[in-house]
Design an enzyme around this catalytic site. Structure first.
Site, PDB file in Angstrom:
ATOM      1  N   TYR A  18      50.830  43.999  83.844  1.00 31.91           N
ATOM      2  CA  TYR A  18      50.101  44.502  82.662  1.00 31.91           C
ATOM      3  C   TYR A  18      49.061  43.481  82.201  1.00 31.91           C
ATOM      4  O   TYR A  18      47.909  43.827  81.928  1.00 31.91           O
ATOM      5  CB  TYR A  18      51.126  44.791  81.555  1.00 31.91           C
ATOM      6  CG  TYR A  18      50.555  45.380  80.293  1.00 31.91           C
ATOM      7  CD1 TYR A  18      50.178  46.725  80.236  1.00 31.91           C
ATOM      8  CD2 TYR A  18      50.417  44.606  79.141  1.00 31.91           C
ATOM      9  CE1 TYR A  18      49.676  47.273  79.057  1.00 31.91           C
ATOM     10  CE2 TYR A  18      49.923  45.148  77.961  1.00 31.91           C
ATOM     11  CZ  TYR A  18      49.558  46.491  77.935  1.00 31.91           C
ATOM     12  OH  TYR A  18      49.057  47.027  76.764  1.00 31.91           O
ATOM     13  N   ASP A  38      44.945  62.375  85.046  1.00 31.68           N
ATOM     14  CA  ASP A  38      45.672  61.124  85.204  1.00 31.68           C
ATOM     15  C   ASP A  38      44.656  60.002  85.416  1.00 31.68           C
ATOM     16  O   ASP A  38      43.809  60.096  86.317  1.00 31.68           O
ATOM     17  CB  ASP A  38      46.609  61.245  86.423  1.00 31.68           C
ATOM     18  CG  ASP A  38      47.592  60.085  86.500  1.00 31.68           C
ATOM     19  OD1 ASP A  38      47.195  58.942  86.206  1.00 31.68           O
ATOM     20  OD2 ASP A  38      48.754  60.345  86.851  1.00 31.68           O
TER      21      ASP A  38
HETATM   22  P1  NAP Z   1      51.131  55.516  74.313  1.00 35.09           P
HETATM   23  O1  NAP Z   1      51.673  55.768  72.954  1.00 35.09           O
HETATM   24  O2  NAP Z   1      52.068  55.393  75.440  1.00 35.09           O
HETATM   25  O3  NAP Z   1      49.983  56.613  74.605  1.00 35.09           O
HETATM   26  C1  NAP Z   1      50.177  57.549  75.470  1.00 35.09           C
HETATM   27  C2  NAP Z   1      48.912  58.381  75.653  1.00 35.09           C
HETATM   28  O4  NAP Z   1      48.328  58.009  76.903  1.00 35.09           O
HETATM   29  C3  NAP Z   1      49.281  59.814  75.756  1.00 35.09           C
HETATM   30  O5  NAP Z   1      48.175  60.612  75.384  1.00 35.09           O
HETATM   31  C4  NAP Z   1      49.591  59.943  77.237  1.00 35.09           C
HETATM   32  O6  NAP Z   1      49.568  61.280  77.732  1.00 35.09           O
HETATM   33  C5  NAP Z   1      48.446  59.129  77.791  1.00 35.09           C
HETATM   34  N1  NAP Z   1      48.667  58.645  79.132  1.00 35.09           N
HETATM   35  C6  NAP Z   1      49.707  57.934  79.608  1.00 35.09           C
HETATM   36  N2  NAP Z   1      49.525  57.679  80.913  1.00 35.09           N
HETATM   37  C7  NAP Z   1      48.348  58.261  81.247  1.00 35.09           C
HETATM   38  C8  NAP Z   1      47.618  58.364  82.439  1.00 35.09           C
HETATM   39  N3  NAP Z   1      48.060  57.832  83.573  1.00 35.09           N
HETATM   40  N4  NAP Z   1      46.455  59.038  82.420  1.00 35.09           N
HETATM   41  C9  NAP Z   1      45.981  59.606  81.285  1.00 35.09           C
HETATM   42  N5  NAP Z   1      46.629  59.531  80.116  1.00 35.09           N
HETATM   43  C10 NAP Z   1      47.795  58.868  80.112  1.00 35.09           C
HETATM   44  O7  NAP Z   1      50.247  54.222  74.379  1.00 35.09           O
HETATM   45  P2  NAP Z   1      49.678  53.352  73.180  1.00 35.09           P
HETATM   46  O8  NAP Z   1      50.736  52.433  72.748  1.00 35.09           O
HETATM   47  O9  NAP Z   1      49.000  54.209  72.183  1.00 35.09           O
HETATM   48  O10 NAP Z   1      48.600  52.459  73.968  1.00 35.09           O
HETATM   49  C11 NAP Z   1      47.261  52.882  74.116  1.00 35.09           C
HETATM   50  C12 NAP Z   1      46.476  51.752  74.760  1.00 35.09           C
HETATM   51  O11 NAP Z   1      46.548  50.589  73.935  1.00 35.09           O
HETATM   52  C13 NAP Z   1      47.000  51.325  76.124  1.00 35.09           C
HETATM   53  O12 NAP Z   1      45.934  50.990  76.970  1.00 35.09           O
HETATM   54  C14 NAP Z   1      47.842  50.106  75.820  1.00 35.09           C
HETATM   55  O13 NAP Z   1      47.947  49.264  76.920  1.00 35.09           O
HETATM   56  C15 NAP Z   1      47.025  49.502  74.698  1.00 35.09           C
HETATM   57  N6  NAP Z   1      47.791  48.615  73.820  1.00 35.09           N
HETATM   58  C16 NAP Z   1      48.861  49.080  73.123  1.00 35.09           C
HETATM   59  C17 NAP Z   1      49.547  48.205  72.287  1.00 35.09           C
HETATM   60  C18 NAP Z   1      50.724  48.669  71.470  1.00 35.09           C
HETATM   61  O14 NAP Z   1      51.339  47.835  70.803  1.00 35.09           O
HETATM   62  N7  NAP Z   1      51.063  49.941  71.456  1.00 35.09           N
HETATM   63  C19 NAP Z   1      49.139  46.895  72.174  1.00 35.09           C
HETATM   64  C20 NAP Z   1      48.049  46.452  72.897  1.00 35.09           C
HETATM   65  C21 NAP Z   1      47.369  47.330  73.715  1.00 35.09           C
HETATM   66  P3  NAP Z   1      50.997  62.023  77.984  1.00 35.09           P
HETATM   67  O15 NAP Z   1      51.622  62.144  76.633  1.00 35.09           O
HETATM   68  O16 NAP Z   1      50.627  63.328  78.575  1.00 35.09           O
HETATM   69  O17 NAP Z   1      51.783  61.122  78.884  1.00 35.09           O
END
Ligand code: NAP
Length: 248
Positions: free
Chosen positions: A155, A63
């Site tokens: 955030y 985590d």
């Molecule tokens: P996501 O789809 O929610 O990715 C989830 C991944 O992160 C999974 O591998 C999950 O593991 C893991 N995870 C969640 N909470 C965790 C924790 N506390 N410790 C370790 N692993 C954790 O997220 P995403 O959209 O790909 O976003 C990835 C990054 O990009 C983030 O930092 C987000 O803020 C940033 N971001 C995203 C967007 C967007 O539009 N999606 C835009 C700008 C920035 P489990 O499956 O086991 O929970």
């Protein structure tokens, strides 16, 4: 094969953008270790997929908010694979709420995952990276950390914090040939954005010069660039991958 002989650690690599980054690094020869929080089956299925493609890969349950466990993750990787060359701090969460209604727990949880998590793993990789006099750290921030977004004070603050952290650490470790950069994605098609309805997506597209949401591959390609020798003379930088949403 830009990452042959390199060992990469990607946090939150079992789904979404993190998975895209792991795939892209692996496709270019990296040994990849990624963390996940709770979805063991999904993570192990991805490891099998990577291994069947010839990649050395491992998934670790960790985590991001567990600061004490960070050193254990890095020690394990150093012992098993001989070092950590690349760290991508990707794991991040949202707990959206207008500030008027935001609880202290909503605030703390987001800060602990998104900002303290970056602190603890970056700190843990410094010793092995300094020993090798080589390292690439890429922190995934967000467009929201640059321009803000109503309902996301926690955030936005965490992601803006990541940018300040990136620049300060870049100055601290440049003399050891460790480069620290950040990527600020715009709206990317992942589970985090899957609950947007068509009307919301249409409104978003109006703000995006390229008129589409980004893909995980759009982000992964830029992360790979920052992890590669092509970016050896770049540190403390923020690259926006947002289709032209923010122009500075
Ligand atoms: P996501 O789809 O929610 O990715 C989830 C991944 O992160 C999974 O591998 C999950 O593991 C893991 N995870 C969640 N909470 C965790 C924790 N506390 N410790 C370790 N692993 C954790 O997220 P995403 O959209 O790909 O976003 C990835 C990054 O990009 C983030 O930092 C987000 O803020 C940033 N971001 C995203 C967007 C967007 O539009 N999606 C835009 C700008 C920035 P489990 O499956 O086991 O929970």
């Amino acid at each position: 094969m830009r990452f042959k002989d390199k060992v990469a650690l990607v946090t939150g690599g079992s789904r979404g953008i993190g998975k895209g980054i792991v795939s892209a690094l692996a496709a270019e020869g990296a040994t990849v270790v990624f963390t996940y929080k709770s979805s063991k089956e999904t993570a192990e299925a991805f490891v099998s997929e990577l291994k069947s493609g010839g990649t050395t890969a491992e998934a670790l349950q960790h985590d991001a908010s567990d600061t004490e466990g960070a050193a254990g993750v890095v020690n394990h990787i150093v012992k098993t694979y001989g070092g950590v060359d690349i760290l991508v701090n990707n794991a991040g969460i949202t707990r959206d709420q207008l500030l008027m209604r935001m609880t202290e727990d909503d605030w703390d949880t987001v800060m602990e995952n998104n900002l303290k998590g970056v602190y603890s793993l970056s700190k843990a990789v410094l010793k092995p990276m300094m020993g090798k006099r080589y390292g690439k750290i890429v922190n995934i921030s967000s467009v929201v950390g640059v321009i803000g977004n109503a309902g996301q004070t926690n955030y936005a603050a965490s992601k803006a914090g990541v940018l300040g952290f990136t620049k300060a650490l870049a100055r601290e470790v440049a003399s050891r040939n460790i480069c620290v950069n950040a990527v600020a994605p715009g709206f990317i098609e992942t589970e985090m954005t899957a609950n947007l309805n068509d009307e919301q997506k249409k409104k978003l597209n109006e703000q995006i010069a390229l008129k589409r949401l980004g893909t995980v591959e759009d982000v992964a390609k830029v992360v790979c660039f920052l992890c590669s020798t092509e970016a050896d003379y770049m540190t403390g930088q923020v690259l926006h991958v947002d289709g032209g949403m923010v122009m500075q």
